[in-house]
Design a protein around this motif. Structure first.
Motif, PDB file in Angstrom:
ATOM      1  N   SER A  86       1.193   4.342  -2.751  1.00 54.66           N
ATOM      2  CA  SER A  86       0.486   5.517  -2.252  1.00 54.66           C
ATOM      3  C   SER A  86       1.026   6.806  -2.880  1.00 54.66           C
ATOM      4  O   SER A  86       2.159   6.858  -3.374  1.00 54.66           O
ATOM      5  CB  SER A  86       0.565   5.585  -0.720  1.00 54.66           C
ATOM      6  OG  SER A  86       1.900   5.754  -0.299  1.00 54.66           O
ATOM      7  N   THR A 125       0.843  -1.201   0.000  1.00 60.04           N
ATOM      8  CA  THR A 125       0.000   0.000   0.000  1.00 60.04           C
ATOM      9  C   THR A 125       0.880   1.253   0.000  1.00 60.04           C
ATOM     10  O   THR A 125       0.599   2.227  -0.707  1.00 60.04           O
ATOM     11  CB  THR A 125      -0.929  -0.002   1.240  1.00 60.04           C
ATOM     12  OG1 THR A 125      -1.670  -1.223   1.254  1.00 60.04           O
ATOM     13  CG2 THR A 125      -1.887   1.173   1.212  1.00 60.04           C
ATOM     14  N   TYR A 126       1.960   1.196   0.785  1.00 58.19           N
ATOM     15  CA  TYR A 126       2.898   2.329   0.819  1.00 58.19           C
ATOM     16  C   TYR A 126       3.522   2.557  -0.554  1.00 58.19           C
ATOM     17  O   TYR A 126       3.580   3.690  -1.046  1.00 58.19           O
ATOM     18  CB  TYR A 126       3.988   2.039   1.861  1.00 58.19           C
ATOM     19  CG  TYR A 126       5.008   3.145   2.013  1.00 58.19           C
ATOM     20  CD1 TYR A 126       4.688   4.302   2.721  1.00 58.19           C
ATOM     21  CD2 TYR A 126       6.277   3.020   1.476  1.00 58.19           C
ATOM     22  CE1 TYR A 126       5.624   5.318   2.873  1.00 58.19           C
ATOM     23  CE2 TYR A 126       7.219   4.030   1.627  1.00 58.19           C
ATOM     24  CZ  TYR A 126       6.885   5.175   2.326  1.00 58.19           C
ATOM     25  OH  TYR A 126       7.810   6.174   2.468  1.00 58.19           O
ATOM     26  N   TYR A 142       4.812   8.236  -3.286  1.00 60.52           N
ATOM     27  CA  TYR A 142       5.836   7.183  -3.282  1.00 60.52           C
ATOM     28  C   TYR A 142       5.720   6.249  -4.483  1.00 60.52           C
ATOM     29  O   TYR A 142       6.573   5.415  -4.729  1.00 60.52           O
ATOM     30  CB  TYR A 142       5.757   6.369  -1.978  1.00 60.52           C
ATOM     31  CG  TYR A 142       5.945   7.241  -0.769  1.00 60.52           C
ATOM     32  CD1 TYR A 142       7.223   7.673  -0.404  1.00 60.52           C
ATOM     33  CD2 TYR A 142       4.850   7.680  -0.033  1.00 60.52           C
ATOM     34  CE1 TYR A 142       7.400   8.510   0.682  1.00 60.52           C
ATOM     35  CE2 TYR A 142       5.018   8.523   1.052  1.00 60.52           C
ATOM     36  CZ  TYR A 142       6.293   8.934   1.407  1.00 60.52           C
ATOM     37  OH  TYR A 142       6.467   9.773   2.475  1.00 60.52           O
TER      38      TYR A 142
END
Lengths: 99, 471
Positions: free
Chosen positions: B360, B356-357, B363
């Motif tokens: 996101s 997810t990071y 990023y």
């Protein structure tokens, strides 16, 4: 590049709809930072002009004739749902209280 | 007894499928408590299937190329009406309403499904310690892991619980446990085997393949499960390759490149076995040289960004609405968060978070986008190597089987054990691990053959030559 902070972890957990405990937030902040640090080689690479690959092979749309065929049995599928009612999945309230 | 011998004897009516299944059920009864290879053993169903195979033989019918062969299925392969858990609390008790295509094909070939094997939760791990139902142990030394994520399937074949098993391989999850358990493990070309009915982890990387006690059995199993399937839009529209017929064709004149960067990444005893394997291929007539894959180590980082990004999207489906666990909340968002917190184990949560990071805002370009470009560079590197070589040879794993608990405290250390297997997944190419002797600790070592897309026939020829060189 700034590595992941505890606030970042909490933000990402909200995006992922994952309720994390305080202990998990601390633990993941450290562990995700270590993985991202290892990935610094990828993040830092000069890839100007290199196209991205999303899939190993060229894909084109796969189509079939628009003819109805067999599908899963509704009652059998709903029997595996946590809650069902009137032939549908039942979920908690989505909107606020009715006026 | 090999799968090929079982099928031959059962088809000829000289051995009953029921006897074969009873032998395997007895082996399971003897050691399953110690090893925990299975989440579920299908005792009654296996007996009933075997009896049906025997009835067909008695009636003069041919049950198929896997007649009476006991097969274990990784517990992420859907089996109609039979629990399919992915070793997760999230899917505990779920019974799929359909069979995976590979399960249908095994059944049509006369195979006898003996059980669903333990795995790292949702196939995320390299040791089978991430199972919600407890770890599997290595049959060669129960203080060691069997590898993962298809650790239960590898242990089941190594312990004689099943003649064949199926696993899934996203970054090495068939080949790595095969190497650590001393069996053959194959990751086919992406799209050669239908993914319909395998619970998705990372859809651009996942591929189903066989684990077997020898190369010929792996070829037989792959011939049965491969081939186009309309239910999988990424399925390659061509028939299954003929593999059993080419096993004795030899390697005379084949050009084999030993991947320098991956040899440098492994323990000395693993490197020595690899050098012996290279020597054996050369002695059999292959032309063996060293080749460089400069981007191989970048592949590891790229993989852990791409696979987790895809997983974070795929695992969004576990929301407590349609199947699996639900933990109630005041509104639907609270229900989602509580369900996913209770249903997923630590490693699955970690990968959803990482993915997810990487996807996101802010990023995406630095991580996911860069990893996709590195994937392109790695594929170019490999294709350049295949311009000069028919096959590549590399270690399968950096070490032999490690102790339970050795790598659970530091996820990154666990991830590093996939460095040799990841390139083939990123490229969509086939690769297989073949047992090649033991390490200084007496535990199995595997060597890995890598081929370009749809190069299975050449890969199996070399695998058979390696196996023959040990005999």
């Amino acid at each position: 590049m700034a590595l992941i902070s505890r606030d970042d972890v909490a933000h990402v957990a909200r995006l992922a709809r994952l309720d994390l405990t305080e202990a998990e937030l601390d633990q993941f902040a450290g562990q995700l930072a270590a993985v991202l640090e290892h990935a610094a080689d990828v993040a830092a690479l000069d890839t100007a002009g290199v196209p991205p690959t999303a899939h190993p092979f060229e894909l084109v749309n796969v189509l079939r004739d628009d003819v109805a065929g067999p599908c899963l049995d509704r009652d059998e599928v709903l029997a595996m749902a946590p809650a069902a009612e009137d032939g549908r999945f039942r979920v908690p309230r989505i909107l606020g209280e009715a006026p | 007894m090999s799968a090929g011998e079982i099928a031959r004897d059962v088809r000829a009516g000289v051995r009953s499928a029921r006897d074969v299944v009873e032998e395997h059920l007895a082996a399971i009864a003897g050691r399953e408590d110690e090893l925990h290879a299975f989440n579920l053993v299908l005792v009654d169903e296996a007996r009933a299937t075997a009896d049906e195979v025997d009835r067909r033989v008695a009636a003069g019918e041919d049950p198929g190329p896997l007649a009476g062969v006991p097969v274990a299925l990784k517990d992420n392969l859907c089996t109609r009406g039979v629990p399919t858990t992915c070793s997760s609390r999230m899917l505990e008790g779920w019974r799929p309403p359909y069979d995976a295509t590979v399960v249908t094909r095994l059944s049509r070939a006369g195979a006898v499904i003996v059980g669903k094997t333990n795995m790292d939760e949702f196939a995320m791990g390299s040791s089978t310690e991430n199972s919600a139902f407890g770890p599997t142990r290595n049959p060669h030394d129960p203080s060691r892991v069997p590898g993962g994520s298809s650790g239960g399937s590898a242990a089941a074949v190594a312990a004689g619980f099943a003649a064949l098993a199926l696993g899934s391989d996203t970054g090495g999850s068939i080949r790595q446990p095969a190497a650590l358990c001393g069996v053959v493990g194959v990751k086919p070309t992406y799209g050669l085997v239908s993914r319909y009915g395998v619970v998705a982890f990372a859809s651009s990387l996942d591929q189903i393949g066989p684990l077997a006690a020898n190369v010929a059995d792996a070829a037989l199993a792959l011939e049965v499960i491969a081939g186009h399937d309309r239910a999988d839009s990424t399925s390659i529209p061509r028939p299954a390759p003929a593999l059993s017929d080419v096993l004795l064709d030899g390697v005379d004149g084949l050009r084999v490149g030993v991947v320098r960067e991956l040899v440098d990444a492994v323990d000395p005893d693993v490197g020595r076995r690899l050098a012996e394997a290279a020597g054996a291929l050369e002695a059999a007539g292959a032309k063996v040289d060293e080749v460089h894959l400069a981007t191989a180590s970048l592949g590891l980082s790229a993989y852990y960004l791409l696979a987790t990004a895809e997983a974070s999207s795929n695992l969004a489906r576990y929301d407590g609405v349609r199947y699996g666990l639900r933990v109630d909340g005041d509104d639907i968002t609270a229900m989602y968060g509580a369900t996913r917190a209770a249903g997923f184990g630590a490693e699955v949560k970690r990968r959803i978070m990482l993915g997810t990071y990487a996807l996101s805002a802010g990023y995406y370009d630095a991580y996911y986008g860069q990893a996709q470009r590195v994937r392109t560079l790695l594929i170019r590197d490999m294709e350049a190597a295949y311009a000069s070589y028919d096959l590549l040879l590399a270690p399968t794993t950096p070490t032999t089987a490690f102790e339970l608990g050795a790598k659970t405290a530091d996820p990154l250390t666990m991830y590093l054990s996939d460095v040799c297997t990841i390139p083939s997944n990123l490229a969509g190419h086939p690769a297989m691990s073949v047992p090649y002797g033991v390490g200084d600790d007496g535990l199995p070592i595997g060597v890995q053959l890598l081929a370009p897309a749809l190069g299975e026939a050449t890969m199996f020829r070399a695998a058979a030559a390696l196996e023959a060189s040990l005999a």
